[in-house]
Each structure stands twice: as C-alpha cells, then as structure tokens.
Design an enzyme around this catalytic site. Sequence first.
Site, PDB file in Angstrom:
ATOM      1  CG  ASP A  43     -12.734  -8.911   1.225  1.00  0.00           C
ATOM      2  OD1 ASP A  43     -12.780  -7.884   0.519  1.00  0.00           O
ATOM      3  OD2 ASP A  43     -12.086  -8.963   2.288  1.00  0.00           O
ATOM      4  CD  GLU A  74      -4.707  -7.829   1.354  1.00  0.00           C
ATOM      5  OE1 GLU A  74      -5.611  -7.134   1.871  1.00  0.00           O
ATOM      6  OE2 GLU A  74      -3.505  -7.577   1.490  1.00  0.00           O
ATOM      7  CG  HIS A 108      -9.961  -5.642   0.284  1.00  0.00           C
ATOM      8  ND1 HIS A 108     -10.135  -6.836   0.942  1.00  0.00           N
ATOM      9  CD2 HIS A 108      -8.664  -5.298   0.480  1.00  0.00           C
ATOM     10  CE1 HIS A 108      -9.010  -7.200   1.518  1.00  0.00           C
ATOM     11  NE2 HIS A 108      -8.088  -6.285   1.245  1.00  0.00           N
ATOM     12  CG  ASN A 111      -0.608  -6.728  -1.813  1.00  0.00           C
ATOM     13  OD1 ASN A 111      -1.142  -7.300  -2.758  1.00  0.00           O
ATOM     14  ND2 ASN A 111      -1.119  -6.729  -0.589  1.00  0.00           N
ATOM     15  CD  GLU A 154      -2.786  -1.392   2.386  1.00  0.00           C
ATOM     16  OE1 GLU A 154      -2.741  -0.524   3.264  1.00  0.00           O
ATOM     17  OE2 GLU A 154      -3.531  -2.385   2.434  1.00  0.00           O
TER      18      GLU A 154
HETATM   19  O1  G2I Z   1      -7.606  -4.302   6.320  1.00  0.00           O
HETATM   20  C1  G2I Z   1      -7.740  -5.417   5.499  1.00  0.00           C
HETATM   21  C2  G2I Z   1      -6.434  -5.752   4.820  1.00  0.00           C
HETATM   22  C3  G2I Z   1      -6.038  -4.652   3.848  1.00  0.00           C
HETATM   23  N1  G2I Z   1      -4.820  -4.995   3.160  1.00  0.00           N
HETATM   24  C4  G2I Z   1      -3.702  -5.346   3.983  1.00  0.00           C
HETATM   25  C5  G2I Z   1      -4.079  -6.399   5.004  1.00  0.00           C
HETATM   26  O2  G2I Z   1      -2.993  -6.666   5.850  1.00  0.00           O
HETATM   27  C6  G2I Z   1      -5.279  -5.975   5.802  1.00  0.00           C
HETATM   28  O3  G2I Z   1      -5.536  -7.013   6.767  1.00  0.00           O
HETATM   29  C7  G2I Z   1      -6.109  -6.605   7.965  1.00  0.00           C
HETATM   30  C8  G2I Z   1      -6.309  -7.797   8.876  1.00  0.00           C
HETATM   31  O4  G2I Z   1      -7.169  -8.731   8.250  1.00  0.00           O
HETATM   32  C9  G2I Z   1      -6.953  -7.325  10.176  1.00  0.00           C
HETATM   33  O5  G2I Z   1      -7.007  -8.403  11.116  1.00  0.00           O
HETATM   34  O6  G2I Z   1      -5.306  -5.663   8.575  1.00  0.00           O
HETATM   35  C10 G2I Z   1      -5.948  -5.110   9.713  1.00  0.00           C
HETATM   36  C11 G2I Z   1      -5.138  -3.976  10.300  1.00  0.00           C
HETATM   37  O7  G2I Z   1      -4.617  -3.148   9.372  1.00  0.00           O
HETATM   38  C12 G2I Z   1      -6.134  -6.206  10.769  1.00  0.00           C
HETATM   39  O8  G2I Z   1      -6.861  -5.681  11.872  1.00  0.00           O
HETATM   40  C13 G2I Z   1      -6.183  -5.619  13.066  1.00  0.00           C
HETATM   41  C14 G2I Z   1      -7.000  -4.811  14.011  1.00  0.00           C
HETATM   42  O9  G2I Z   1      -7.165  -3.512  13.455  1.00  0.00           O
HETATM   43  C15 G2I Z   1      -6.312  -4.706  15.313  1.00  0.00           C
HETATM   44  O10 G2I Z   1      -7.116  -4.023  16.219  1.00  0.00           O
HETATM   45  C16 G2I Z   1      -5.953  -6.094  15.832  1.00  0.00           C
HETATM   46  O11 G2I Z   1      -5.165  -5.981  17.004  1.00  0.00           O
HETATM   47  O12 G2I Z   1      -5.943  -6.911  13.593  1.00  0.00           O
HETATM   48  C17 G2I Z   1      -5.178  -6.843  14.774  1.00  0.00           C
HETATM   49  C18 G2I Z   1      -4.810  -8.269  15.193  1.00  0.00           C
HETATM   50  O13 G2I Z   1      -5.980  -9.029  15.404  1.00  0.00           O
END
Ligand code: G2I
Length: 476
Positions: A277, A275, A247, A211, A170
């Site tokens: 969805d 990714e 997404h 990415n 990003e």
């Molecule tokens: O946001 C969706 C995706 C966008 N592209 C990059 C990916 O890396 C991103 O993945 C998501 C995860 O699926 C989430 O699980 O990235 C988020 C954060 O940028 C992740 O969320 C975070 C929560 O915001 C936190 O509060 C939490 O502590 O997940 C953390 C671990 O569970």
Amino acid sequence: MSVRTPRLPRPRHAGRAFGAAAFTAVAALAAATLLPTSQAGAAGTTLRSLAEAKGIYFGTAITQSDLNNSALTAIAGSQFGMLTPGNEMKWDTTEPSRGSFNFAPADRIVSFAQANSMRLRGHTLVWHNQLPSWVSGLPAAQVKAAMENHITTEATHYKGKLYAWDVVNEPFNEDGSFRADAFYNAMGSGFVADALRTARAADPNVKLYLNDYNIEGLNPKSDAMYNLVKSLKSQGVPLDGVGFQAHFIAGQLPSTFKANLQRFTALGVNVAITELDDRVQLPATTASLAQQASDYAGVVNTCLAVTGCVGITQWGVGDADSWIPGTFPGYGAATMYDANYRPKPAYTSSATALGAGTGPSPSPTPTAPGGASCKVTGAVNAWNTGLTEDLTLTNTGPSTINGWSLAFTLPAGQTVTGSWNASLTPTTGQIAATSLSYNGTLAPGASASFGFQATHTGNTSLPTVFSLNGTPCATA
Ligand code: G2I
C-alpha cells in the site's frame, strides 16, 4: 519443491506453464467480463490477466467480513489471482487457547479463493503480534513445543492448498537486531530455522517465506534479513522466498529497492511484494494520487525487472478496507481502489506497467513444426485432488479463424468436472475444447482464454500437444 533459482529464464509464474512465450498473449477475457468497465478499470483486461501474461501474480488480502461485501468480492475475485487472509490464519484466531484450533474463518477465505481459481498465501505461522497471551505467558522451556505443534497443525490443515506460507513474520527490529519476542527469548535466533523445518515437514510443496516490513531498501534491517537468509541457505534450511511487505508512503519508494531485491534473489530465493500500500496525507489530492500512481508503477516495474520476483499483493482491496487510517491518523487512500471501489490512477498506472493497451507482444511468435497457425499457453493451479487449468489460444496465422476446436490429451487420472469459455468433451482422455458463440472468431493475433476444473489422482501436468482444427499448435 525446489527453489526456483534466480538465474532461470522466465516464466517466473509459480504455476507450471509452457515457457516464456506462454504469457505474451493478449490478456485473458475471462475475469473482466464479470464487471462493468467502470469497475474493472480497463476494458477486456484485469490486473490478474495482465500480471499473469508477464509471468507474475497480482494478489490482494481480504478478511472474513469482506466476504459479505459484494462490491469488494467482485473485484477481489476478478482482478486478483492470489489471495492472503488478512487476519484469519494468525495464531490468535487459529489457536486461541492451547491445543484448541479454529480454522473455520480462514477456511471460508480459502473456499472463496478456490471458487475464483485464485492461489493463496498463508499468513502467518509465527509472529509476535496477534499472538494469544497463553503463548507469551508460557515458561521458556515450553515455547518450542507449542510453536512446533502450532505450525504442524496449521500447515497440515492447509497442506496442498496454499502457494506459500509466511512462516515467520517480522522477526527484526529496525536496527537489525532480533525482536525479543516469545520465540526469540525462548529459542534464540534458531527459532527461525526450527519454524521453517517444521513447516516443511508438514507441507512438502508449499513455498516457505520469511516476511517483514521496512526491508524494501538497503538498510540495517534488510541487511539483517539478508544475512539470515544467507545463513539459512548455507545450512540447508528449507526457505523459498522473502516477502517484502512494502507499506510505502507516497513519494518515498526507496531508490535501492531493485538492487535490494536482486541481492536476495542472488542467494537463491524468490522475492515477493506481500502487503503493498502507499499512503497519502488526507485529504488526497490530484497531485498525491498522481504520485501514488507513479509509485505503484514503480513497484510493478521493479518486480518485473527482477528475475525471481514472483508477484505483488496489495494489502486490502480498496481504500475503505485498508488498515492505514486506523494506524496512521491523517493518512489513507493507500490502495488502487477508492472508497467506492472505483479504480484510481494507481490502478491505471499498474495496469499500464503490466502492459495494458500494448496488445500482443511484438516479439516473433514461435512456430511449431508444420507451420502451425496457433499457439497455446497455459498454467495449472493444483491442490490435493483438484486442479484448474487456464489456457489461451492465439491465432498466429494470417487469416481469421471462424470457430475453433482444440484437441488435446488429458494426462492420466485427470477428469474434467467443469469449464468456462469453451465446451469440453469428453471428460477424460482425448478432449475437444470447442469455442462458444461469443469467442469463436479470432482475427490474426487475437486470443481466446478458456479453462476447466478437473479432479486428478496425482498427475497435475498440462497436456503437451494441442491441435487446432487438425493442425498442431506451438506451445512456447
Ligand atoms: O498492520 C498491517 C500489517 C502489517 N504486516 C503484517 C500484517 O498481518 C498486518 O495486518 C494487519 C491487519 O490488516 C489488521 O486488520 O494486522 C493488524 C494487527 O496487527 C490487524 O488489525 C487488527 C486490529 O488491530 C484488531 O484490533 C482487530 O481485532 O485486526 C483485528 C481483527 O479485525
């Protein structure tokens, strides 16, 4: 590893395989037998085997806590052939304080992937989000060294174990300008090339990706990524692919998706959907899930239509695991599996787009010299000292085979340590793989898939010659 150029003919499968016909055989038996039909979604087929039969992969993302969910892991380990750790390889987990590394959470996901013969996409080395505050708080003059040390340490830890790394995630704003994060602020746009070169130095064989999201169609942000890739390639910076997060919102697949992917592959890089969805407004309706099914099929068809599109990863296994409801209130139901891990219409449409139910390829089966009545296709997934090999034997003759014994020579240095769907003996040199009670009968056109794990000392090639009950088989 050299970049696969987009003009090469199929297979586009990232593992080594014999040739285009390698994946036209009937879908593998293996994984679907692990699940009842209702969960697998389609008897005898999996997304993984269908995708691999088309020369691409289908992957998913899981997090550490998902490993405790047996319904989720049963699907992840059987339906998908590529795995991305959802959070565990990010900087806040892997280097929470300077110079102090923690790979334990991601290592658990790597072990799960290896136990299920899945390949891995590493996500992600350099990203503005989930970045510990010690990095963003560094004086600009120290950011480059911190970034290089982070990349070197993490990519070295996973050297030889991953298919690809999202090296930079990003980097762009929606208008195509660079995101003013700690890395850009300290190093300017050159941080991208520096990150890629550092990753390549640490792991010479992993595919290196940039990415981003909202770059799926033609727009200012994808233009910026395109120009960056073009510039990096012209400078000889190591870069193998671009990841399109995808997404999507149901009904809003960009009409320029395919054309956009094609302009990237024309630059000499692979493309991947990383990714996927497709969110719908809650509560989901029959109509919105039908739209979602059509979108998923559209994504699969787009990847299949673009030579150089290596695969598709869905972000999460089922609707219960998705980030969408937490980030987009009122939206959800964004994956192919419902909250109880039952396949949704999007699963069926994806499987259909991948050729489920169409049986063996109608294209003429190549015949080996001597009028072989068999064909063997296969692919290797190798890491440091180990490999798994998936083989599919197809009866291309007019009569039913009752019990088979396939002979081949293992390349020097390979030693079989285990096998599935066939019994292999001995463990090195000239091997005989013999059918088991349940897969010895092959009607004309039918296939049996089997495989083995082996250790190796550097040569990870497939055997080149196979004979069935004494007759050589075609391999492409
Ligand atoms: O946001 C969706 C995706 C966008 N592209 C990059 C990916 O890396 C991103 O993945 C998501 C995860 O699926 C989430 O699980 O990235 C988020 C954060 O940028 C992740 O969320 C975070 C929560 O915001 C936190 O509060 C939490 O502590 O997940 C953390 C671990 O569970």
